[in-house]
Design a protein around this motif. Structure first.
Motif, PDB file in Angstrom:
ATOM      1  N   ALA A  21       0.840  -1.207   0.000  1.00 30.89           N
ATOM      2  CA  ALA A  21       0.000   0.000   0.000  1.00 30.89           C
ATOM      3  C   ALA A  21       0.877   1.260   0.000  1.00 30.89           C
ATOM      4  CB  ALA A  21      -0.938  -0.003   1.208  1.00 30.89           C
ATOM      5  N   GLY A  22       1.942   1.244   0.788  1.00 26.86           N
ATOM      6  CA  GLY A  22       2.856   2.374   0.818  1.00 26.86           C
ATOM      7  C   GLY A  22       3.565   2.578  -0.506  1.00 26.86           C
ATOM      8  N   GLY A  23       3.902   1.466  -1.171  1.00 32.32           N
ATOM      9  CA  GLY A  23       4.531   1.570  -2.485  1.00 32.32           C
ATOM     10  C   GLY A  23       3.623   2.250  -3.494  1.00 32.32           C
ATOM     11  N   GLY A  24       2.341   1.963  -3.414  1.00 30.52           N
ATOM     12  CA  GLY A  24       1.378   2.619  -4.297  1.00 30.52           C
ATOM     13  C   GLY A  24       1.293   4.110  -4.025  1.00 30.52           C
ATOM     14  N   GLY A  58      -4.703   5.325 -10.181  1.00 28.58           N
ATOM     15  CA  GLY A  58      -4.424   3.910 -10.472  1.00 28.58           C
ATOM     16  C   GLY A  58      -3.343   3.349  -9.571  1.00 28.58           C
ATOM     17  N   SER A  59      -2.303   4.127  -9.320  1.00 28.07           N
ATOM     18  CA  SER A  59      -1.220   3.692  -8.448  1.00 28.07           C
ATOM     19  C   SER A  59      -1.712   3.479  -7.015  1.00 28.07           C
ATOM     20  CB  SER A  59      -0.103   4.733  -8.472  1.00 28.07           C
ATOM     21  OG  SER A  59       0.892   4.415  -7.551  1.00 28.07           O
ATOM     22  N   VAL A  60      -2.486   4.419  -6.506  1.00 30.60           N
ATOM     23  CA  VAL A  60      -3.000   4.313  -5.137  1.00 30.60           C
ATOM     24  C   VAL A  60      -3.966   3.131  -5.016  1.00 30.60           C
ATOM     25  CG1 VAL A  60      -4.440   5.464  -3.395  1.00 30.60           C
ATOM     26  CG2 VAL A  60      -2.675   6.749  -4.612  1.00 30.60           C
ATOM     27  N   LEU A  61      -4.864   2.978  -5.981  1.00 31.64           N
ATOM     28  CA  LEU A  61      -5.831   1.872  -5.926  1.00 31.64           C
ATOM     29  C   LEU A  61      -5.151   0.520  -6.078  1.00 31.64           C
ATOM     30  CD1 LEU A  61      -8.831   3.361  -7.953  1.00 31.64           C
ATOM     31  CD2 LEU A  61      -8.620   3.052  -5.476  1.00 31.64           C
TER      32      LEU A  61
END
Length: 133
Positions: free
Chosen positions: A43-46, A65-68
């Motif tokens: 989740a942190g990587g996103g 998109g990255s966060v989801l």
């Protein structure tokens, strides 16, 4: 609960139209700490990747998109209470020995592809067995 402990669990392997066969699963229980570390990392990587990918047009789409994606992958890792490490049994259709290419997340109903006939089979663990561990 130690993540080094491997457990043996009874299950059944079934393919629609064929009689189910017994299977023996080698399962690794996952601790809350293991799950939290990996879920948080994904989740942190996103979240960390979001500002970087937001530099590309259309900006909001890539950031969202990255966060989801990070959140989705983190949730999947958090829900991995058990990992399937190995299997002993035969395919209900072709009789080939069941093999596991890589460790996978185990649920009470998991799908596995037979290396012999290439059909997807259902691994069914008795209700409540995983809850008792």
């Amino acid at each position: 609960m130690s993540t080094e402990t491997l457990l043996q669990v009874s299950a059944s392997a079934s393919i629609f139209g064929f009689e189910a066969r017994p299977a023996r699963l080698t399962v690794r229980p996952r601790s809350v700490g293991w799950r939290a570390t990996r879920a948080g990392g994904l989740a942190g990587g996103g979240l960390v990747a979001a500002p970087v990918v937001a530099l590309l047009p259309p900006h909001v789409v890539w950031a969202l998109g990255s966060v989801l994606t990070g959140g989705f992958l983190g949730y999947r890792k958090w829900s991995e209470r058990f990992t399937l490490e190995g299997i002993e049994g035969v395919c209900p259709k072709c009789g080939a020995e069941l093999k596991l290419a890589a460790a996978i997340r185990l649920r009470s109903r998991s799908t596995l592809c037979c290396a012999g006939c290439k059909h997807d089979l259902q691994l069914q663990i008795e209700d409540g067995v995983l809850d008792q561990i």
